[in-house]
Design a protein around this motif. Structure first.
Motif, PDB file in Angstrom:
ATOM      1  N   ILE A   1       9.461  27.017  18.057  1.00 15.44           N
ATOM      2  CA  ILE A   1       8.554  28.170  17.990  1.00 15.44           C
ATOM      3  C   ILE A   1       9.347  29.469  18.020  1.00 15.44           C
ATOM      4  CG2 ILE A   1       6.750  29.456  19.210  1.00 15.44           C
ATOM      5  CD1 ILE A   1       5.870  26.631  20.320  1.00 15.44           C
ATOM      6  N   LEU A   2      10.234  29.569  19.005  1.00 17.17           N
ATOM      7  CA  LEU A   2      11.011  30.795  19.173  1.00 17.17           C
ATOM      8  C   LEU A   2      11.928  31.050  17.981  1.00 17.17           C
ATOM      9  CD1 LEU A   2      11.897  30.511  22.970  1.00 17.17           C
ATOM     10  CD2 LEU A   2      10.102  31.878  21.907  1.00 17.17           C
ATOM     11  N   ARG A   3      12.449  29.984  17.408  1.00 15.95           N
ATOM     12  CA  ARG A   3      13.310  30.144  16.227  1.00 15.95           C
ATOM     13  C   ARG A   3      12.518  30.716  15.051  1.00 15.95           C
ATOM     14  NH1 ARG A   3      15.239  25.468  12.102  1.00 15.95           N
ATOM     15  NH2 ARG A   3      15.982  26.896  10.496  1.00 15.95           N
ATOM     16  N   ILE A   4      11.321  30.166  14.820  1.00 17.78           N
ATOM     17  CA  ILE A   4      10.492  30.629  13.700  1.00 17.78           C
ATOM     18  C   ILE A   4      10.161  32.117  13.843  1.00 17.78           C
ATOM     19  CG2 ILE A   4       8.211  30.450  12.635  1.00 17.78           C
ATOM     20  CD1 ILE A   4       8.315  27.420  13.359  1.00 17.78           C
ATOM     21  N   ILE A   5       9.665  32.496  15.026  1.00 13.36           N
ATOM     22  CA  ILE A   5       9.278  33.893  15.244  1.00 13.36           C
ATOM     23  C   ILE A   5      10.502  34.805  15.144  1.00 13.36           C
ATOM     24  CG2 ILE A   5       8.182  35.527  16.817  1.00 13.36           C
ATOM     25  CD1 ILE A   5       6.305  33.347  15.735  1.00 13.36           C
ATOM     26  N   LYS A   6      11.611  34.380  15.715  1.00 12.07           N
ATOM     27  CA  LYS A   6      12.838  35.190  15.680  1.00 12.07           C
ATOM     28  C   LYS A   6      13.298  35.423  14.253  1.00 12.07           C
ATOM     29  CE  LYS A   6      17.617  35.300  17.384  1.00 12.07           C
ATOM     30  NZ  LYS A   6      18.661  34.568  18.169  1.00 12.07           N
ATOM     31  N   GLU A   7      13.275  34.371  13.423  1.00 17.97           N
ATOM     32  CA  GLU A   7      13.730  34.487  12.035  1.00 17.97           C
ATOM     33  C   GLU A   7      12.825  35.406  11.229  1.00 17.97           C
ATOM     34  OE1 GLU A   7      16.425  33.254  10.201  1.00 17.97           O
ATOM     35  OE2 GLU A   7      17.192  32.954  12.234  1.00 17.97           O
ATOM     36  N   PHE A   8      11.524  35.270  11.403  1.00 15.31           N
ATOM     37  CA  PHE A   8      10.589  36.137  10.672  1.00 15.31           C
ATOM     38  C   PHE A   8      10.745  37.594  11.099  1.00 15.31           C
ATOM     39  CE2 PHE A   8       8.368  32.417   9.081  1.00 15.31           C
ATOM     40  CZ  PHE A   8       7.781  32.876   7.907  1.00 15.31           C
ATOM     41  N   LYS A   9      10.845  37.827  12.419  1.00 16.66           N
ATOM     42  CA  LYS A   9      10.950  39.202  12.908  1.00 16.66           C
ATOM     43  C   LYS A   9      12.287  39.832  12.528  1.00 16.66           C
ATOM     44  CE  LYS A   9       7.682  39.378  16.738  1.00 16.66           C
ATOM     45  NZ  LYS A   9       7.489  39.717  18.172  1.00 16.66           N
ATOM     46  N   LYS A  10      13.320  39.023  12.438  1.00 18.23           N
ATOM     47  CA  LYS A  10      14.634  39.541  12.068  1.00 18.23           C
ATOM     48  C   LYS A  10      14.610  40.092  10.651  1.00 18.23           C
ATOM     49  CE  LYS A  10      19.456  38.048  11.458  1.00 18.23           C
ATOM     50  NZ  LYS A  10      20.388  36.884  11.537  1.00 18.23           N
ATOM     51  N   GLN A  11      13.963  39.375   9.736  1.00 19.93           N
ATOM     52  CA  GLN A  11      13.968  39.775   8.332  1.00 19.93           C
ATOM     53  C   GLN A  11      12.750  40.615   7.946  1.00 19.93           C
ATOM     54  OE1 GLN A  11      15.751  37.342   5.398  1.00 19.93           O
ATOM     55  NE2 GLN A  11      16.117  35.640   6.806  1.00 19.93           N
ATOM     56  N   ILE A  12      11.670  40.517   8.741  1.00 23.69           N
ATOM     57  CA  ILE A  12      10.465  41.321   8.487  1.00 23.69           C
ATOM     58  C   ILE A  12      10.035  41.924   9.827  1.00 23.69           C
ATOM     59  CG2 ILE A  12       8.155  41.334   7.473  1.00 23.69           C
ATOM     60  CD1 ILE A  12       8.881  38.660   6.134  1.00 23.69           C
ATOM     61  N   PRO A  13      10.717  42.979  10.278  1.00 25.08           N
ATOM     62  CA  PRO A  13      10.509  43.528  11.626  1.00 25.08           C
ATOM     63  C   PRO A  13       9.070  43.933  11.939  1.00 25.08           C
ATOM     64  CG  PRO A  13      12.469  44.472  10.617  1.00 25.08           C
ATOM     65  CD  PRO A  13      11.766  43.702   9.542  1.00 25.08           C
ATOM     66  N   LYS A  14       8.295  44.364  10.948  1.00 29.70           N
ATOM     67  CA  LYS A  14       6.948  44.860  11.198  1.00 29.70           C
ATOM     68  C   LYS A  14       5.882  43.770  11.079  1.00 29.70           C
ATOM     69  CE  LYS A  14       7.896  49.619   9.799  1.00 29.70           C
ATOM     70  NZ  LYS A  14       7.497  50.727   8.886  1.00 29.70           N
ATOM     71  N   ILE A  15       6.293  42.518  11.019  1.00 28.36           N
ATOM     72  CA  ILE A  15       5.331  41.438  10.837  1.00 28.36           C
ATOM     73  C   ILE A  15       4.393  41.320  12.037  1.00 28.36           C
ATOM     74  CG2 ILE A  15       6.743  39.591  11.849  1.00 28.36           C
ATOM     75  CD1 ILE A  15       5.762  37.864   9.381  1.00 28.36           C
ATOM     76  N   THR A  16       3.127  41.048  11.759  1.00 25.13           N
ATOM     77  CA  THR A  16       2.121  40.815  12.802  1.00 25.13           C
ATOM     78  C   THR A  16       2.067  39.322  13.104  1.00 25.13           C
ATOM     79  OG1 THR A  16       0.752  42.716  12.215  1.00 25.13           O
ATOM     80  CG2 THR A  16      -0.347  40.897  13.339  1.00 25.13           C
ATOM     81  N   ILE A  17       2.181  38.984  14.376  1.00 22.80           N
ATOM     82  CA  ILE A  17       2.148  37.580  14.802  1.00 22.80           C
ATOM     83  C   ILE A  17       0.778  37.260  15.399  1.00 22.80           C
ATOM     84  CG2 ILE A  17       3.192  35.813  16.269  1.00 22.80           C
ATOM     85  CD1 ILE A  17       5.044  36.864  14.074  1.00 22.80           C
ATOM     86  N   ALA A  18       0.177  36.187  14.913  1.00 16.42           N
ATOM     87  CA  ALA A  18      -1.067  35.668  15.477  1.00 16.42           C
ATOM     88  C   ALA A  18      -0.807  34.243  15.957  1.00 16.42           C
ATOM     89  CB  ALA A  18      -2.178  35.663  14.431  1.00 16.42           C
ATOM     90  N   THR A  19      -1.397  33.887  17.082  1.00 17.23           N
ATOM     91  CA  THR A  19      -1.200  32.523  17.587  1.00 17.23           C
ATOM     92  C   THR A  19      -2.430  32.035  18.335  1.00 17.23           C
ATOM     93  OG1 THR A  19       0.406  31.058  18.646  1.00 17.23           O
ATOM     94  CG2 THR A  19      -0.180  33.044  19.851  1.00 17.23           C
ATOM     95  N   ASP A  20      -2.413  30.737  18.665  1.00 14.21           N
ATOM     96  CA  ASP A  20      -3.502  30.096  19.409  1.00 14.21           C
ATOM     97  C   ASP A  20      -2.906  29.435  20.658  1.00 14.21           C
ATOM     98  OD1 ASP A  20      -4.428  30.650  16.860  1.00 14.21           O
ATOM     99  OD2 ASP A  20      -5.564  28.809  16.663  1.00 14.21           O
ATOM    100  N   ILE A  21      -3.637  29.520  21.754  1.00  9.48           N
ATOM    101  CA  ILE A  21      -3.214  28.892  23.009  1.00  9.48           C
ATOM    102  C   ILE A  21      -4.380  28.101  23.598  1.00  9.48           C
ATOM    103  CG2 ILE A  21      -2.534  29.309  25.413  1.00  9.48           C
ATOM    104  CD1 ILE A  21      -0.231  29.735  23.590  1.00  9.48           C
ATOM    105  N   ILE A  22      -4.102  26.873  24.022  1.00  6.26           N
ATOM    106  CA  ILE A  22      -5.076  26.085  24.777  1.00  6.26           C
ATOM    107  C   ILE A  22      -4.731  26.221  26.256  1.00  6.26           C
ATOM    108  CG2 ILE A  22      -5.971  23.782  25.264  1.00  6.26           C
ATOM    109  CD1 ILE A  22      -5.363  23.042  22.360  1.00  6.26           C
ATOM    110  N   VAL A  23      -5.667  26.734  27.033  1.00  8.26           N
ATOM    111  CA  VAL A  23      -5.448  26.959  28.457  1.00  8.26           C
ATOM    112  C   VAL A  23      -5.961  25.767  29.260  1.00  8.26           C
ATOM    113  CG1 VAL A  23      -5.932  28.483  30.408  1.00  8.26           C
ATOM    114  CG2 VAL A  23      -5.747  29.435  28.101  1.00  8.26           C
TER     115      VAL A  23
END
Length: 434
Positions: free
Chosen positions: A277-299
């Motif tokens: 997960i962290l790798r995916i988000i890190k790679e996207f943010k590194k190359q597209i700094p202004k990207i909006t991240i959306a996610t889902d969490i089960i509590v």
């Protein structure tokens, strides 16, 4: 057959698209669509079973309508999941999610009094592309690219309703998108249970190829790519990042992580780890700094300890999602997770509140960075009175006021106020080549 049909939809974007298609099909044969249920000869309910409270709400809704002697067509996920309890209810007719094209036939059978209650419940492969449709949002063209999934998630009930992955033909999808654009759409939404898995029933990943074909279509429009599961994103991350750099793609990544604990992810039967997960988000943010991240969490997933929960909180702090879909775990009969020892509901509510408060803090911090900044936006919806809703390149929501008709316009705005889940801007330029 001059009947009045009323439609009601719950759940995901794909469900709303299926309703658009059903409306298009009934209108094509001359049936009327009413906005008033009291005048309806038939009420079509497109249902959702992802969350138990939603399913219960729909069940109660059906009971109320039947007491009013309304005839109901129930489609979406509930017919398949609750078949045994629904099939013999007088006045209720079932239409599987893979029989959307049969809506007119079913209405004809009901009107003739010769309907077989099981006729449209057998699952099949149905392509929901390039069909007539009536959309509420004229500037947004929703396009499903597949049905079902290849996942084995221990908590998911939808897989029993939607079945295994079936990807629609690329040429049908392209033609459907071209039709939307010709009809005036400025945004194309790509949707399915997992967009990254498109074509994977044959062991291939065809979503990059599909997106590149869509990007070749002439015209000024934006593409919003919907949810993609992390395990499939990992296989094509380099290709996806390059595609996301294209000016026609909203810089919006919806990647449901569900938990930050590897132990819980394993129990959920999710096919990735926290490191992934962290790798995916890190790679996207590194190359597209202004990207909006959306996610889902089960509590409160069964077995979730305080340590597991802390890991989830820490992951959220690190990835800082602007959009967070929170679901408190609830038992879905028939799933593996339903057999596990459940957490105390009070503890689940406490953790949900903690997550909500954290997300609100994250949103405030992000939004305040945009005060007095200029943005390029596409106005895609009309709000109340003189208010319009727009999206910037990162799919951030911006509200603007104008006495002019600016729906569908590309504008430059200046942000004057930041609210946790949207921005308020003033119009600077109108429909320039920005």
């Amino acid at each position: 057959m001059m009947l009045e049909i009323y439609f009601e939809t719950y759940g995901c974007t794909a469900n709303y698209n299926s309703t658009e298609i059903m409306k298009g099909l009934v209108r094509q044969v001359g049936l009327n669509i009413t906005q008033n249920e009291n005048y309806a000869d038939l009420i079509v309910i497109n249902s959702c079973v992802v969350k138990a409270p939603t399913q219960e709400k729909i069940r109660r809704r059906i009971q109320v309508l039947l007491k009013k002697h309304k005839r109901i067509i129930l489609t979406g996920c509930m017919p398949q999941i609750n078949k045994e309890s629904l099939v013999n209810i007088n006045g209720l007719y079932l239409l599987d999610t893979t029989h959307i094209k049969d809506i007119v036939n079913l209405i004809q059978y009901i009107n003739d009094g010769s309907c077989d209650s099981l006729k449209y419940l057998k699952q099949r492969n149905e392509v929901k592309s390039n069909l007539p449709k009536i959309s509420k949002e004229k500037l947004i063209g929703i396009n499903q690219i597949s049905e079902g999934c290849l996942g084995e998630c221990s908590y998911c009930i939808v897989k029993f309703a939607k079945g295994k992955l079936f990807s629609y033909p690329k040429d049908k999808i392209i033609e459907s998108i071209k039709n939307d654009l010709q009809a005036g759409a400025k945004e194309i939404w790509i949707t399915s249970q997992d967009n990254a898995s498109y074509g994977n029933e044959d062991g291939e990943y065809f979503i990059p190829e599909l997106l590149n074909e869509i990007l070749k279509i002439p015209g000024r429009f934006k593409i919003r790519l919907g949810m993609m599961n992390p395990d499939n994103v990992l296989k094509i991350i380099s290709e996806l990042i390059e595609i996301y750099k294209h000016e026609k793609i909203f810089k919006f990544l919806h990647i449901p992580i569900q938990s930050g604990s590897d132990k819980i992810l394993k129990t959920m039967k999710r096919k990735y780890t926290k490191t992934d997960i962290l790798r995916i988000i890190k790679e996207f943010k590194k190359q597209i700094p202004k990207i909006t991240i959306a996610t889902d969490i089960i509590v409160g997933f069964p077995g979730e300890t305080q340590e597991d929960w802390n890991e989830t909180i820490n992951v959220i702090k690190e990835i800082k999602p602007e959009i967070l879909n929170r679901s408190n775990f609830c038992i879905r009969e028939g799933t593996e997770a339903a057999k596990l020892t459940q957490l105390n509901p009070a503890l689940i509510r406490q953790r949900a509140k903690e997550l909500q408060d954290l997300h609100l803090k994250i949103c405030k911090e992000i939004q305040e960075q945009f005060l007095e900044k200029e943005m390029k936006v596409l106005v895609d919806r009309k709000g109340f009175e003189n208010t319009y809703l727009a999206r910037d390149d990162s799919y951030k929501l911006v509200a603007v006021q104008s006495k002019d008709k600016i729906l569908g316009k590309f504008l430059k705005v200046k942000i004057k106020k930041a609210i946790p889940h949207y921005l308020i801007g003033e119009v600077l330029d109108k429909d320039t080549n920005i």
